[in-house]
Write a protein that holds these residues in place. Structure first.
Motif, PDB file in Angstrom:
ATOM      1  N   SER A  63      33.767  55.247  42.047  1.00 16.82           N
ATOM      2  CA  SER A  63      34.171  55.620  40.703  1.00 16.82           C
ATOM      3  C   SER A  63      34.847  54.509  39.870  1.00 16.82           C
ATOM      4  N   ASP A  64      34.887  54.257  38.707  1.00 20.03           N
ATOM      5  CA  ASP A  64      35.358  53.533  37.868  1.00 20.03           C
ATOM      6  C   ASP A  64      36.918  53.469  38.083  1.00 20.03           C
ATOM      7  N   GLU A  65      37.200  54.763  37.809  1.00 20.04           N
ATOM      8  CA  GLU A  65      38.741  55.121  37.770  1.00 20.04           C
ATOM      9  C   GLU A  65      39.172  54.847  39.407  1.00 20.04           C
ATOM     10  N   ASP A  66      38.662  55.105  40.444  1.00 17.15           N
ATOM     11  CA  ASP A  66      38.956  54.961  41.810  1.00 17.15           C
ATOM     12  C   ASP A  66      39.170  53.515  42.005  1.00 17.15           C
ATOM     13  N   ALA A  67      38.097  52.669  41.510  1.00 12.62           N
ATOM     14  CA  ALA A  67      38.123  51.371  41.879  1.00 12.62           C
ATOM     15  C   ALA A  67      38.812  50.439  40.983  1.00 12.62           C
ATOM     16  N   LEU A  68      39.454  51.106  39.955  1.00 13.40           N
ATOM     17  CA  LEU A  68      39.915  50.458  38.864  1.00 13.40           C
ATOM     18  C   LEU A  68      38.973  49.451  37.996  1.00 13.40           C
ATOM     19  N   ILE A  69      37.780  49.676  38.007  1.00 11.23           N
ATOM     20  CA  ILE A  69      36.747  49.175  37.331  1.00 11.23           C
ATOM     21  C   ILE A  69      36.947  49.266  35.638  1.00 11.23           C
ATOM     22  N   VAL A  70      36.951  48.014  34.959  1.00  8.80           N
ATOM     23  CA  VAL A  70      37.107  48.479  33.601  1.00  8.80           C
ATOM     24  C   VAL A  70      35.709  48.433  32.923  1.00  8.80           C
ATOM     25  N   ALA A  71      35.028  47.672  33.517  1.00 10.42           N
ATOM     26  CA  ALA A  71      33.454  47.487  32.730  1.00 10.42           C
ATOM     27  C   ALA A  71      32.619  46.904  33.685  1.00 10.42           C
ATOM     28  N   ARG A  72      31.380  47.485  33.730  1.00 10.91           N
ATOM     29  CA  ARG A  72      30.185  46.956  34.510  1.00 10.91           C
ATOM     30  C   ARG A  72      29.055  46.245  33.587  1.00 10.91           C
ATOM     31  N   GLY A  73      28.494  45.167  34.076  1.00 10.93           N
ATOM     32  CA  GLY A  73      27.532  44.450  33.330  1.00 10.93           C
ATOM     33  C   GLY A  73      26.279  44.465  34.424  1.00 10.93           C
ATOM     34  N   ASP A  74      25.416  43.769  34.098  1.00 12.33           N
ATOM     35  CA  ASP A  74      23.992  43.614  34.787  1.00 12.33           C
ATOM     36  C   ASP A  74      24.341  42.932  36.077  1.00 12.33           C
ATOM     37  N   SER A  75      24.966  41.849  36.080  1.00 15.13           N
ATOM     38  CA  SER A  75      25.322  41.083  37.197  1.00 15.13           C
ATOM     39  C   SER A  75      26.614  40.688  37.499  1.00 15.13           C
ATOM     40  N   VAL A  76      27.706  41.077  36.515  1.00 13.40           N
ATOM     41  CA  VAL A  76      28.900  40.916  36.836  1.00 13.40           C
ATOM     42  C   VAL A  76      29.905  42.147  36.504  1.00 13.40           C
ATOM     43  N   LEU A  86      33.903  39.398  38.356  1.00 14.23           N
ATOM     44  CA  LEU A  86      33.200  38.774  39.437  1.00 14.23           C
ATOM     45  C   LEU A  86      31.818  39.233  39.472  1.00 14.23           C
ATOM     46  N   PRO A  87      31.048  38.355  40.419  1.00 19.04           N
ATOM     47  CA  PRO A  87      29.659  38.916  40.339  1.00 19.04           C
ATOM     48  C   PRO A  87      29.432  40.207  41.374  1.00 19.04           C
ATOM     49  N   TYR A  88      28.310  40.972  41.192  1.00 17.66           N
ATOM     50  CA  TYR A  88      28.164  42.042  42.132  1.00 17.66           C
ATOM     51  C   TYR A  88      27.740  41.123  43.474  1.00 17.66           C
ATOM     52  N   ARG A  89      26.948  40.300  43.481  1.00 13.92           N
ATOM     53  CA  ARG A  89      26.628  39.415  44.638  1.00 13.92           C
ATOM     54  C   ARG A  89      27.618  39.002  45.454  1.00 13.92           C
ATOM     55  N   HIS A  90      27.740  38.951  46.602  1.00 18.48           N
ATOM     56  CA  HIS A  90      28.363  38.551  47.444  1.00 18.48           C
ATOM     57  C   HIS A  90      28.520  37.127  47.660  1.00 18.48           C
ATOM     58  N   ILE A 113      40.951  36.102  48.490  1.00 18.16           N
ATOM     59  CA  ILE A 113      39.713  36.794  48.968  1.00 18.16           C
ATOM     60  C   ILE A 113      38.722  35.513  48.643  1.00 18.16           C
ATOM     61  N   ALA A 114      38.778  34.609  49.600  1.00 19.73           N
ATOM     62  CA  ALA A 114      37.666  33.440  49.425  1.00 19.73           C
ATOM     63  C   ALA A 114      36.388  33.793  49.369  1.00 19.73           C
ATOM     64  N   ALA A 115      35.947  34.755  50.209  1.00 18.86           N
ATOM     65  CA  ALA A 115      34.335  34.934  50.534  1.00 18.86           C
ATOM     66  C   ALA A 115      33.716  35.415  49.467  1.00 18.86           C
ATOM     67  N   HIS A 116      34.525  36.114  48.302  1.00 17.58           N
ATOM     68  CA  HIS A 116      33.553  36.575  47.323  1.00 17.58           C
ATOM     69  C   HIS A 116      34.308  36.181  45.802  1.00 17.58           C
ATOM     70  N   LEU A 117      33.453  35.272  45.149  1.00 17.72           N
ATOM     71  CA  LEU A 117      33.949  34.477  43.910  1.00 17.72           C
ATOM     72  C   LEU A 117      34.612  35.721  42.873  1.00 17.72           C
ATOM     73  N   HIS A 118      35.709  35.302  42.544  1.00 20.20           N
ATOM     74  CA  HIS A 118      36.325  36.046  41.288  1.00 20.20           C
ATOM     75  C   HIS A 118      36.912  35.247  40.485  1.00 20.20           C
ATOM     76  N   GLN A 119      37.416  35.450  39.287  1.00 20.96           N
ATOM     77  CA  GLN A 119      37.878  34.719  38.312  1.00 20.96           C
ATOM     78  C   GLN A 119      39.039  35.689  37.532  1.00 20.96           C
ATOM     79  N   HIS A 120      40.217  35.117  37.577  1.00 17.87           N
ATOM     80  CA  HIS A 120      41.435  35.739  37.128  1.00 17.87           C
ATOM     81  C   HIS A 120      41.696  35.723  35.565  1.00 17.87           C
ATOM     82  N   ILE A 121      41.761  36.692  34.937  1.00 20.70           N
ATOM     83  CA  ILE A 121      42.308  36.545  33.522  1.00 20.70           C
ATOM     84  C   ILE A 121      43.644  37.362  33.460  1.00 20.70           C
TER      85      ILE A 121
END
Length: 177
Positions: A51-64, A81-85, A134-142
């Protein structure tokens, strides 16, 4: 006191406060990183099933998606980050690149509306040698920044003060998203 204690400081109080965080040791040791031997699947890939609350997800898009950093530098520290690994920025599709940029812009607008930072640090660490946790999964910091946020506490007190719980921060950002 022996000469050994005098030379090496053993037994001499240093006046530093210790904030014990043993739960971080598995992260520091790399035990939960997806590119380490015997590690579980990618933690970023696992988040999307929660769930968004458990994962601390703020928003979901189509690909990120946007998620709070579990170990933030400052309140409101988001990862996009993208959903794709994928590991490298050059592996993004055109659609993923556009949505990642749009999420970054939107995250900045939301951050300004919710907590009025004076600025932002935005960036990606590509590869472990470049500082990617976590180098294996692309992510951008803000990372929202405020004047004085690098004050005496981390410099002298070796302590980072975060004035809000992650769940509360996630709710504020998600509601404003």
């Amino acid at each position: 006191m022996s000469s050994f204690e005098e030379q090496d400081g053993v037994g001499i109080p240093d006046a530093l406060q210790r904030l014990w965080t043993p739960h971080r040791m598995s992260y520091i040791a790399g035990e939960t990183k997806p590119d380490s031997a015997g590690a579980p699947e990618c933690p970023f890939c696992r988040l999307v099933a929660l769930s968004d609350e458990d994962a601390l997800i703020v928003a979901r898009g189509d690909s990120v998606y946007a998620v709070l950093n579990l170990y933030p530098y400052n309140p409101g520290h988001l990862l996009i980050l993208p959903y794709r690994h994928i590991a490298d920025y050059t592996e993004l599709t055109a659609a993923e690149t556009v949505e990642l940029a749009e999420f970054t812009q939107h995250a900045m607008r939301v951050g300004r509306a919710v907590s009025a930072p004076h600025g932002f640090n935005i960036g990606m660490n590509q590869g472990s040698i470049a500082g990617a946790g976590i180098a294996a999964h692309l992510h951008q910091h803000i990372v929202p920044r405020w004047g004085g946020d690098a004050n005496f506490m981390p410099v002298v007190g070796h302590t980072k003060v975060l004035p809000q719980l992650l769940g509360e921060t996630r709710q504020l950002l998600a509601d404003a998203w």
